[in-house]
Scaffold this motif. Structure first.
Motif, PDB file in Angstrom:
ATOM      1  N   GLU A 155      63.247  79.641  13.349  1.00 22.39           N
ATOM      2  CA  GLU A 155      62.112  79.642  14.267  1.00 22.39           C
ATOM      3  C   GLU A 155      61.680  78.206  14.546  1.00 22.39           C
ATOM      4  N   ILE A 156      61.332  77.948  15.795  1.00 22.03           N
ATOM      5  CA  ILE A 156      60.800  76.644  16.187  1.00 22.03           C
ATOM      6  C   ILE A 156      59.394  76.913  16.734  1.00 22.03           C
ATOM      7  N   PRO A 157      58.376  76.560  15.957  1.00 22.91           N
ATOM      8  CA  PRO A 157      57.012  76.920  16.355  1.00 22.91           C
ATOM      9  C   PRO A 157      56.450  76.109  17.516  1.00 22.91           C
ATOM     10  N   ALA A 158      56.996  74.924  17.779  1.00 17.91           N
ATOM     11  CA  ALA A 158      56.404  74.105  18.842  1.00 17.91           C
ATOM     12  C   ALA A 158      57.457  73.225  19.510  1.00 17.91           C
ATOM     13  N   LEU A 159      57.641  73.471  20.788  1.00 16.67           N
ATOM     14  CA  LEU A 159      58.484  72.635  21.638  1.00 16.67           C
ATOM     15  C   LEU A 159      57.637  72.232  22.840  1.00 16.67           C
ATOM     16  N   THR A 160      57.769  70.997  23.267  1.00 17.28           N
ATOM     17  CA  THR A 160      57.102  70.584  24.496  1.00 17.28           C
ATOM     18  C   THR A 160      58.156  70.460  25.581  1.00 17.28           C
ATOM     19  N   GLY A 161      57.750  70.726  26.789  1.00 16.48           N
ATOM     20  CA  GLY A 161      58.696  70.697  27.887  1.00 16.48           C
ATOM     21  C   GLY A 161      58.103  70.094  29.140  1.00 16.48           C
ATOM     22  N   ALA A 162      59.003  69.759  30.030  1.00 17.43           N
ATOM     23  CA  ALA A 162      58.631  69.257  31.351  1.00 17.43           C
ATOM     24  C   ALA A 162      59.583  69.892  32.353  1.00 17.43           C
ATOM     25  N   ALA A 163      59.088  70.114  33.543  1.00 17.64           N
ATOM     26  CA  ALA A 163      59.920  70.706  34.588  1.00 17.64           C
ATOM     27  C   ALA A 163      59.476  70.177  35.945  1.00 17.64           C
ATOM     28  N   ALA A 164      60.440  70.150  36.855  1.00 21.67           N
ATOM     29  CA  ALA A 164      60.157  69.840  38.256  1.00 21.67           C
ATOM     30  C   ALA A 164      60.876  70.891  39.088  1.00 21.67           C
ATOM     31  N   MET A 165      60.232  71.289  40.171  1.00 21.72           N
ATOM     32  CA  MET A 165      60.798  72.292  41.068  1.00 21.72           C
ATOM     33  C   MET A 165      60.593  71.833  42.505  1.00 21.72           C
ATOM     34  N   ASP A 166      61.501  72.256  43.353  1.00 21.27           N
ATOM     35  CA  ASP A 166      61.396  71.951  44.778  1.00 21.27           C
ATOM     36  C   ASP A 166      61.433  73.254  45.570  1.00 21.27           C
ATOM     37  N   TRP A 167      60.597  73.327  46.598  1.00 20.33           N
ATOM     38  CA  TRP A 167      60.564  74.505  47.444  1.00 20.33           C
ATOM     39  C   TRP A 167      61.793  74.504  48.346  1.00 20.33           C
ATOM     40  N   ASN A 168      62.510  75.620  48.361  1.00 18.96           N
ATOM     41  CA  ASN A 168      63.682  75.776  49.215  1.00 18.96           C
ATOM     42  C   ASN A 168      63.282  76.710  50.351  1.00 18.96           C
ATOM     43  N   GLU A 169      63.164  76.159  51.519  1.00 23.83           N
ATOM     44  CA  GLU A 169      62.702  76.926  52.688  1.00 23.83           C
ATOM     45  C   GLU A 169      63.669  78.050  53.034  1.00 23.83           C
ATOM     46  N   THR A 170      64.962  77.816  52.918  1.00 25.91           N
ATOM     47  CA  THR A 170      65.960  78.833  53.244  1.00 25.91           C
ATOM     48  C   THR A 170      65.847  80.046  52.321  1.00 25.91           C
ATOM     49  N   LYS A 171      65.736  79.799  51.016  1.00 25.06           N
ATOM     50  CA  LYS A 171      65.639  80.895  50.041  1.00 25.06           C
ATOM     51  C   LYS A 171      64.216  81.421  49.889  1.00 25.06           C
ATOM     52  N   GLN A 172      63.241  80.660  50.411  1.00 21.29           N
ATOM     53  CA  GLN A 172      61.838  80.992  50.217  1.00 21.29           C
ATOM     54  C   GLN A 172      61.559  81.145  48.722  1.00 21.29           C
ATOM     55  N   ALA A 173      61.964  80.096  47.967  1.00 21.54           N
ATOM     56  CA  ALA A 173      61.832  80.129  46.516  1.00 21.54           C
ATOM     57  C   ALA A 173      61.765  78.710  45.971  1.00 21.54           C
ATOM     58  N   TRP A 174      61.158  78.589  44.788  1.00 20.56           N
ATOM     59  CA  TRP A 174      61.150  77.332  44.058  1.00 20.56           C
ATOM     60  C   TRP A 174      62.466  77.205  43.315  1.00 20.56           C
ATOM     61  N   ILE A 175      63.078  76.027  43.377  1.00 27.40           N
ATOM     62  CA  ILE A 175      64.364  75.744  42.736  1.00 27.40           C
ATOM     63  C   ILE A 175      64.130  74.659  41.678  1.00 27.40           C
ATOM     64  N   VAL A 176      64.600  74.884  40.464  1.00 29.88           N
ATOM     65  CA  VAL A 176      64.405  73.932  39.370  1.00 29.88           C
ATOM     66  C   VAL A 176      65.279  72.701  39.603  1.00 29.88           C
ATOM     67  N   SER A 177      64.661  71.529  39.584  1.00 32.39           N
ATOM     68  CA  SER A 177      65.408  70.283  39.742  1.00 32.39           C
ATOM     69  C   SER A 177      65.416  69.443  38.468  1.00 32.39           C
ATOM     70  N   PHE A 178      64.569  69.801  37.505  1.00 32.77           N
ATOM     71  CA  PHE A 178      64.524  69.099  36.224  1.00 32.77           C
ATOM     72  C   PHE A 178      63.927  70.026  35.179  1.00 32.77           C
ATOM     73  N   LEU A 179      64.524  70.005  33.982  1.00 37.19           N
ATOM     74  CA  LEU A 179      64.008  70.796  32.863  1.00 37.19           C
ATOM     75  C   LEU A 179      64.383  70.071  31.584  1.00 37.19           C
ATOM     76  N   SER A 180      63.407  69.901  30.694  1.00 42.37           N
ATOM     77  CA  SER A 180      63.690  69.285  29.401  1.00 42.37           C
ATOM     78  C   SER A 180      62.760  69.858  28.341  1.00 42.37           C
ATOM     79  N   PHE A 181      63.208  69.774  27.078  1.00 46.00           N
ATOM     80  CA  PHE A 181      62.438  70.232  25.929  1.00 46.00           C
ATOM     81  C   PHE A 181      62.647  69.259  24.786  1.00 46.00           C
ATOM     82  N   GLU A 182      61.655  69.188  23.908  1.00 42.91           N
ATOM     83  CA  GLU A 182      61.817  68.449  22.662  1.00 42.91           C
ATOM     84  C   GLU A 182      60.872  69.044  21.627  1.00 42.91           C
ATOM     85  N   ARG A 183      61.216  68.843  20.366  1.00 43.48           N
ATOM     86  CA  ARG A 183      60.350  69.338  19.302  1.00 43.48           C
ATOM     87  C   ARG A 183      59.025  68.584  19.334  1.00 43.48           C
ATOM     88  N   SER A 184      57.946  69.320  19.125  1.00 43.64           N
ATOM     89  CA  SER A 184      56.600  68.703  19.114  1.00 43.64           C
ATOM     90  C   SER A 184      56.366  67.980  17.813  1.00 43.64           C
TER      91      SER A 184
END
Length: 184
Positions: A155-184
């Motif tokens: 079990e990992i009780p605490a991870l911190t993360g960051a994410a970036a998303m961009d709106w894709n007009e064609t898909k009408q959806a948010w697309i992940v452009s960055f994702l990261s995690f690290e132990r807190s």
């Protein structure tokens, strides 16, 4: 975070799994919305709440994507690729899902729970987040039910993360452009 595979991705190789987050927005099928093309696996479609170009939609889309990682563990990685662009961790998670599926692995545990999620910083079609998650223990087994060495995690009780998303007009959806995690 079958599972989010966050622990391994964060601390050494995208090799563990996570279960879906209990706070995922309702999975209303986009097939019911005539204006939205269905996205995601047929048994786990992107919910309509995650398909609006605003802060609420961006948050719902990030929650969905994190749960999609869990849902696709030891399955097809293509849905993860379809909802990401130029995201190295996303590609690693998708590749791991494909490799695990090809190896016939089963993943138990790894439930990822979002413990905090910032309001997204939105600038035009771009959204950025910080968040924290916890992950339950993970076990990966081969076709004979034998644990795969170096693939599980405690079990990992605490991870911190960051994410970036961009709106894709064609898909009408948010697309992940960055994702990261690290132990807190």
């Amino acid at each position: 975070m079958a599972g989010l595979a966050v622990a391994a991705a964060l601390v050494g190789g995208c090799s563990s799994k996570h279960e879906a987050n209990d706070t995922l927005p309702s999975a209303s099928s986009t097939a019911a919305s005539p204006t939205l093309e269905p996205l995601g696996p047929a048994d786990f479609p992107v919910p309509d709440e995650a398909r609006t170009q605003d802060a609420a939609g961006a948050k719902a889309a990030l929650r969905y994507y994190l749960d999609l990682v869990t849902h696709q563990q030891a399955k097809d990685g293509e849905p993860l690729r379809a909802l990401s662009r130029n995201c190295n961790l996303c590609l690693s998670l998708a590749d791991r899902a494909d490799k695990d599926a090809a190896s016939g692995y089963e993943v138990e545990g790894g439930k990822a729970t979002i413990t905090s999620l910032s309001e997204p910083a939105i600038s035009g079609p771009h959204a950025e987040f910080s968040f924290s998650i916890s992950q339950s223990a993970v076990e990966v087994r081969d076709r004979q039910g034998v644990p795969v060495p170096d693939r599980g995690s405690a079990e990992i009780p605490a991870l911190t993360g960051a994410a970036a998303m961009d709106w894709n007009e064609t898909k009408q959806a948010w697309i992940v452009s960055f994702l990261s995690f690290e132990r807190s």
